[in-house]
Design a protein around this motif. Structure first.
Motif, mmCIF file in Angstrom:
data_model
loop_
_atom_site.group_PDB
_atom_site.id
_atom_site.type_symbol
_atom_site.label_atom_id
_atom_site.label_comp_id
_atom_site.label_asym_id
_atom_site.label_seq_id
_atom_site.Cartn_x
_atom_site.Cartn_y
_atom_site.Cartn_z
ATOM 1 N N LYS A 1 0.839 -1.203 0.000
ATOM 2 C CA LYS A 1 0.000 0.000 0.000
ATOM 3 C C LYS A 1 0.872 1.252 0.000
ATOM 4 O O LYS A 1 0.580 2.235 -0.684
ATOM 5 N N GLN A 2 1.953 1.196 0.760
ATOM 6 C CA GLN A 2 2.855 2.340 0.856
ATOM 7 C C GLN A 2 3.498 2.655 -0.486
ATOM 8 O O GLN A 2 3.599 3.817 -0.892
ATOM 9 N N TYR A 3 3.906 1.627 -1.190
ATOM 10 C CA TYR A 3 4.551 1.846 -2.479
ATOM 11 C C TYR A 3 3.574 2.425 -3.500
ATOM 12 O O TYR A 3 3.890 3.388 -4.202
ATOM 13 N N ILE A 4 2.379 1.850 -3.588
ATOM 14 C CA ILE A 4 1.382 2.341 -4.551
ATOM 15 C C ILE A 4 1.024 3.793 -4.255
ATOM 16 O O ILE A 4 0.964 4.626 -5.165
ATOM 17 N N SER A 5 0.808 4.108 -2.995
ATOM 18 C CA SER A 5 0.462 5.482 -2.605
ATOM 19 C C SER A 5 1.569 6.459 -2.987
ATOM 20 O O SER A 5 1.307 7.535 -3.551
#
Length: 208
Positions: free
Chosen positions: A62-66
């Protein structure tokens, strides 16, 4: 019942245009968050990617996509398709998209192999798992995790499209992609030869 299911499947796969077509719109909203509906035509309903339109998102954190969506919005990361797409995500749109795709399982990859098998030389595996410190190149798995599974700010490489991995390494080399911590990826990419870029992209794409 079978006909109804088939129609819904077509609606999901056809992306944004079909998302607004009644009567499946309500069902679509229940399955896919509205901000993510624009994404499925290129990245797939399950985030498995649609080559060459969009890479796999399933298996990314989630952190990477955001972070990447924020980079597209800010122009730190440049792509003619993704920059305007990212700008449509307002409010908690980025969070909804990141939550949706990061929750999708990274299914086993079954790459299309032409010929008997894909053979990689020892140099490719050495770069992936040991690096080449004589050139200041760390192992890919140092940041991307054991077997390239990724985590946090570092994306999963295992099973990603080879064409996409190559495109991104070339983007780091040309400077059209930025936003990495301390310029780490740009530094690594610029030390890779064209043959090494091809080899590493294919190596990780074929990791299950």
């Amino acid at each position: 019942m079978k006909i109804k299911t088939f129609v819904i499947g077509l609606t999901l796969c056809s992306g944004y245009a079909a998302a607004s077509v009644a009567p499946s719109g309500k069902q679509l909203m229940e399955i896919i968050p509205q901000p993510a509906q624009l994404c499925v035509s290129c990245h797939g309903v399950e985030g498995q990617g649609v080559e060459p339109l969009g890479p796999r998102l399933a298996g990314l954190s989630k952190q990477y996509i955001s972070t990447q969506l924020q980079h597209f919005q800010a122009g730190v990361r440049q792509n003619a398709t993704m920059m305007p797409m990212a700008m449509t995500l307002q409010g908690d749109g980025i969070e909804q998209v990141a939550n949706y795709f990061s929750a999708k399982p990274a299914n086993e990859v079954k790459p299309v192999i032409r010929g008997e098998q894909v053979v990689f030389n020892d140099d490719t595996a050495r770069l992936a798992y040991q690096g080449d410190w004589s050139r200041g190149l760390p192992a890919c798995v140092t940041c991307h995790g054991p077997s390239g599974l990724g985590g946090g700010l570092f994306p999963r490489l295992a099973g990603q499209q080879a064409s996409y991995i190559k495109t991104q390494l070339l983007a780091w080399q040309s400077g059209t992609r930025k936003g990495d911590v301390d310029g780490m990826m740009a530094n690594v990419a610029n030390k890779l030869t064209a043959a090494e870029v091809d080899a590493l992209a294919n190596y990780f794409a074929n990791l299950k």
